[in-house]
Design a protein around this motif. Structure first.
Motif, short mmCIF file in Angstrom:
data_model
loop_
_atom_site.label_atom_id
_atom_site.label_comp_id
_atom_site.label_asym_id
_atom_site.label_seq_id
_atom_site.Cartn_x
_atom_site.Cartn_y
_atom_site.Cartn_z
N MET A 193 0.83 -1.20 0.00
CA MET A 193 0.00 0.00 0.00
C MET A 193 0.87 1.25 0.00
O MET A 193 0.60 2.19 -0.75
CB MET A 193 -0.86 -0.02 1.26
CG MET A 193 -2.11 0.72 1.16
SD MET A 193 -3.32 -0.13 2.13
CE MET A 193 -3.93 1.14 3.14
N LEU A 197 0.71 3.88 -3.02
CA LEU A 197 0.20 5.25 -2.82
C LEU A 197 1.27 6.28 -3.18
O LEU A 197 0.97 7.30 -3.80
CB LEU A 197 -0.26 5.44 -1.38
CG LEU A 197 -1.44 4.56 -0.93
CD1 LEU A 197 -1.83 4.88 0.48
CD2 LEU A 197 -2.62 4.74 -1.86
N HIS A 225 -7.97 -6.18 4.18
CA HIS A 225 -6.81 -5.41 3.72
C HIS A 225 -6.99 -4.96 2.28
O HIS A 225 -6.63 -3.85 1.92
CB HIS A 225 -5.54 -6.26 3.79
CG HIS A 225 -5.05 -6.46 5.18
ND1 HIS A 225 -4.99 -5.45 6.09
CD2 HIS A 225 -4.59 -7.55 5.81
CE1 HIS A 225 -4.53 -5.91 7.22
NE2 HIS A 225 -4.27 -7.18 7.08
N GLN A 228 -9.36 -2.15 2.03
CA GLN A 228 -8.65 -0.99 2.55
C GLN A 228 -7.76 -0.36 1.47
O GLN A 228 -7.70 0.85 1.29
CB GLN A 228 -7.76 -1.44 3.68
CG GLN A 228 -7.92 -0.64 4.93
CD GLN A 228 -7.15 -1.29 6.05
OE1 GLN A 228 -5.99 -1.64 5.90
NE2 GLN A 228 -7.82 -1.46 7.17
N HIS A 231 -9.81 1.39 -1.11
CA HIS A 231 -10.29 2.67 -0.57
C HIS A 231 -9.19 3.72 -0.59
O HIS A 231 -9.42 4.86 -0.99
CB HIS A 231 -10.78 2.48 0.88
CG HIS A 231 -12.17 1.96 0.94
ND1 HIS A 231 -12.75 1.56 2.10
CD2 HIS A 231 -13.08 1.76 -0.03
CE1 HIS A 231 -13.97 1.14 1.85
NE2 HIS A 231 -14.19 1.23 0.56
N ALA A 232 -8.00 3.33 -0.16
CA ALA A 232 -6.89 4.29 -0.12
C ALA A 232 -6.59 4.82 -1.51
O ALA A 232 -6.35 6.01 -1.69
CB ALA A 232 -5.66 3.63 0.48
N GLN A 234 -8.70 5.02 -4.01
CA GLN A 234 -9.80 5.91 -4.41
C GLN A 234 -9.71 7.25 -3.69
O GLN A 234 -10.03 8.29 -4.26
CB GLN A 234 -11.14 5.24 -4.12
CG GLN A 234 -11.41 4.07 -5.05
CD GLN A 234 -12.66 3.31 -4.71
OE1 GLN A 234 -13.15 3.39 -3.58
NE2 GLN A 234 -13.18 2.56 -5.66
N LEU A 235 -9.27 7.22 -2.44
CA LEU A 235 -9.14 8.46 -1.68
C LEU A 235 -8.08 9.37 -2.30
O LEU A 235 -8.18 10.59 -2.23
CB LEU A 235 -8.76 8.15 -0.23
CG LEU A 235 -9.90 7.63 0.63
CD1 LEU A 235 -9.35 7.13 1.95
CD2 LEU A 235 -10.92 8.71 0.87
N MET A 236 -7.09 8.75 -2.88
CA MET A 236 -6.05 9.55 -3.53
C MET A 236 -6.59 10.20 -4.80
O MET A 236 -5.94 11.06 -5.38
CB MET A 236 -4.85 8.68 -3.91
CG MET A 236 -4.07 8.13 -2.75
SD MET A 236 -2.88 9.28 -2.12
CE MET A 236 -1.78 9.47 -3.49
N GLY A 237 -7.73 9.73 -5.25
CA GLY A 237 -8.33 10.30 -6.44
C GLY A 237 -8.10 9.48 -7.69
O GLY A 237 -8.34 9.96 -8.79
N SER A 238 -7.64 8.25 -7.53
CA SER A 238 -7.46 7.37 -8.70
C SER A 238 -8.59 6.36 -8.75
O SER A 238 -9.27 6.13 -7.76
CB SER A 238 -6.16 6.59 -8.58
OG SER A 238 -5.07 7.42 -8.61
#
Lengths: 287, 109
Positions: A193, A197, A225, A228, A231-232, A234-238
């Motif tokens: 991850m 990221l 995991h 998770q 999600h991470a 998608q949160l970054m915008g990808s």
């Protein structure tokens, strides 16, 4: 492990002995174990080794407390064996050779001391006990080096494996692929991850295709995991696209009540790539 | 009209950019949300970009603030988009959320 200051005359005589000229006699074990067909050392090196050992053992026997294994003299001797075993292991030698050498050196040393002084040390229990104690400690230090060396090799291999197990590739401008192979545990997910990221931030990746073809089995923790990780991303915008979920994994995910509602899934990596291209407005056509 | 702890700039059309400063006090949630929504309504905004580039970590408290702001913006038909989320922040956030947040996310404007 202090040697009792008993009434043993021979031990006292041993400590009072002026040691010199036994280096040549001490070369024999070195020749035997390091110079035969394995060619770990040449003859000059063995001669140097014996000289150094003679000086160190003479300073130990001549020191104030020859039985104290925390004295600087003893530590110097220990260091000598540590370096020796490191050298031998580095040259591809076996730990067994160093241990046998050390044992053999003990016998040779007693022999040589007997010959030069004329005192029958091998008849004295206290002298033998003293040497056994000393040499046991030395063999321990040889093993310590061996174990350290092994541990280092294992760690290096694990690090290598970690790096090669999760290659993140930019397969197109702004499209990353991450084939996951083997099992995902908390530790590894964390590393993957982190790498992923950072890569998204660096490359400004618009889409990530995570391929699970190489994942054989999945449990609740691992699937957690995975979610998770998605999600991470998608949160970054990808956009995250999960591909290659095997039938048994699909079944496991369903029975584990994992919600994949907001996660885009595709059957194979190529479908995943097509989806990523579609979202980015890239068309690939046959010519 | 300045709002303490953040800069709210109109960047063209109905788009607004919100840049939080170090002094932003997210405990003062209701007052902040009120002032921001008032400003957005006044300018008939349609999109609010929230810049997270200076934030290395998002804790549940900060997430609560983002969530509230996004939902408040939705009530006046403004879409909130969080941009420039740091890898460390995304990592921390993904650890404690169970479903995707109300706001959208993008790499940059």
């Amino acid at each position: 492990m202090a040697i009792k200051k008993g009434p043993s005359e021979k031990l006292a005589a041993l400590f009072g002995l002026k040691i010199g000229n036994i280096a040549t006699a001490l070369e024999e074990p070195g020749q035997k174990f390091f110079c035969n067909n394995n060619r770990l050392m040449d003859h000059d090196e063995v001669a140097d080794l014996s000289n150094e050992f003679q000086i160190l053992i003479a300073s130990l026997l001549g020191s104030k407390e020859p039985g104290n294994n925390t004295s600087p003299e003893f530590q110097a001797l220990e260091m000598f064996f540590t370096n020796l075993s490191r050298n031998i292991l580095m040259r591809g030698g076996n730990v067994e050779e160093v241990v046998r050498y050390t044992q053999h050196l003990q016998l040779t040393l007693i022999d040589a001391l007997e010959k030069t002084s004329g005192i029958p040390f091998s008849q004295s229990r206290s002298v033998l006990l003293y040497f056994t104690n000393i040499f046991n400690e030395l063999i321990m230090s040889v093993f310590h080096v061996y174990l350290e060396e092994r541990e280092r090799t294992l760690e290096a291999q694990q690090a290598e494996l970690r790096e090669t197990a999760t290659p993140i590739t930019e397969i197109w401008d702004g499209v990353l692929t991450l084939p996951i192979i083997g099992t995902l545990d908390s530790n590894r997910t964390m590393l993957v991850m982190e790498a992923l990221l950072n890569r998204i931030a660096k490359d400004h990746a618009k889409a990530v295709v995570m391929d699970l073809t190489g994942v054989k089995s999945i449990d609740s923790q691992v699937s957690h995991h995975l979610v998770q990780m998605v999600h991470a991303v998608q949160l970054m915008g990808s956009d995250a696209i999960v591909t290659g979920i095997r039938p048994e994994i699909a079944r496991a995910l369903v029975s584990l009540n994992i919600d994949l509602a907001n996660i885009t899934t595709r059957a194979s990596m190529s479908d995943g790539l097509k989806e990523a291209f579609l979202r980015m407005g890239i068309t690939v056509t046959n010519k | 009209m300045t709002i303490p702890g953040l800069h709210l700039t109109q960047i063209g059309g109905g788009d607004f950019l919100l840049e939080p400063t170090k002094n932003l006090n997210v405990r003062d949630l209701s007052r902040l949300v009120e002032s921001i929504t008032a400003r957005l309504m006044q300018a008939r905004a349609s999109r609010l970009y929230y810049d997270l580039s200076g934030l290395a970590l998002i804790d549940p408290l900060y997430y609560g603030w983002l969530d509230t702001l996004a939902r408040a913006a939705k009530t006046i038909n403004v879409k909130m988009i969080c941009i420039n989320m740091q890898p460390t922040a995304a990592f921390a956030l993904s650890k404690f959320i169970t479903k995707m947040p109300v706001f959208e996310t993008a790499l940059n404007i």
